[in-house]
Design an enzyme around this catalytic site. Structure first.
Site: not given
Ligand code: PXP
Length: 245
Positions: A7, A9-10, A18, A50, A52, A56-57, A77, A107-108, A158, A197-198, A219-220
């Site tokens: 992911n 987006d980050h 910035r 993603h 949105r 914003r990202h 997404e 985040t979601t 997912e 996620h996470g 992602g993060h």
């Molecule tokens: N999957 C979905 C559907 C998400 O919304 C996210 C968050 O952006 C992720 C995966 C990835 O999550 P993370 O950034 O915590 O790894």
């Protein structure tokens, strides 16, 4: 082999922090497309963005540029709204993951309530599938939501791993068991099982006990890890540039 979706987006989140109001011609950085190329070059199997509703990202132009190069390995997404569906039909990513969207969230935060909106989701899933897009629903590991995902004919779910990732040591087993049961149920219903996620290097070994996992979307923590493993090189490059003057 379980596949890795990154992911990215980050990367856009860092740029927007910035350059949100930046209009000059100089190239704002970091560029999500460059990040996408690095991830795919390193062996990632797919990319997630993603888009949105409040943009914003990641921005529309980022998605267009990434889709131009990687549409066959791109998971978009998005919320299940008519404008987003139209956009997906124009961009034709290989996959769309429908997610709930709440403007105030960072985040979601939770899964999509498929069971509560089957009537709305059924035609959305159908429309995207007819366009040849693989449709995934981001849901909590809840038997009702898994069953509803099959009812609306989504081929992929997912599983939201956020509660597992945040679980205290006492709740870890319970959250893992929920994911295991949901994955089992989905597999029996013929659904492909993704998760995300996470997820971090530290909690991956536990998660990998969940059966039938196809793709993990991360992602993060992956982008954060890139800072730890890449910061030293960055400092050295700047020192070299300064020394050269
Ligand atoms: N999957 C979905 C559907 C998400 O919304 C996210 C968050 O952006 C992720 C995966 C990835 O999550 P993370 O950034 O915590 O790894």
């Amino acid at each position: 082999m379980i596949r890795l979706g990154v992911n990215i987006d980050h990367v856009a989140t860092l740029r927007q922090a910035r350059y949100r109001n930046h209009t000059a011609a100089s190239a704002p950085e970091p560029d999500p497309l460059l990040a996408a190329r690095i991830c795919m070059g390193a062996g990632a199997h797919s990319l997630t963005v993603h888009l949105r509703e409040d943009r914003r990202h990641i921005q529309d132009e980022d998605v267009r540029r990434i889709a131009r190069e990687f549409s066959d390995r791109l998971n978009l997404e998005m919320a299940a709204t008519p404008p987003m569906v139209d956009l997906a039909l124009r961009l034709r990513p290989s996959e769309v993951c429908l997610v709930p969207e709440n403007r105030a969230e960072v985040t979601t935060e939770g899964g999509l309530d498929v069971a509560g909106q089957e009537k709305t989701l059924l035609p959305v899933v159908q429309k995207l599938r007819e366009a040849g897009i693989l449709v995934s629903l981001f849901i909590d590991p809840d038997p009702r939501q898994v069953a509803a995902s099959a009812s609306v004919r989504a081929p992929v779910i997912e599983l939201h791993t956020g509660k597992f990732a945040d679980a205290s040591p006492e709740n870890h087993k319970t959250e893992l068991a929920r994911l295991e049961k949901a994955a089992q149920q989905a597999h029996q219903l013929g659904l492909q099982v993704n998760a995300g996620h996470g997820l971090r290097l530290a909690n991956l070994p536990g998660l990998l006990r969940v059966p039938h996992l196809h793709t993990l979307n991360i992602g993060h923590s992956l982008v954060s890890h890139a800072l730890s493993v890449g910061l030293e090189r960055s400092v050295r490059d700047f020192l070299e540039a300064i020394a050269a003057s």
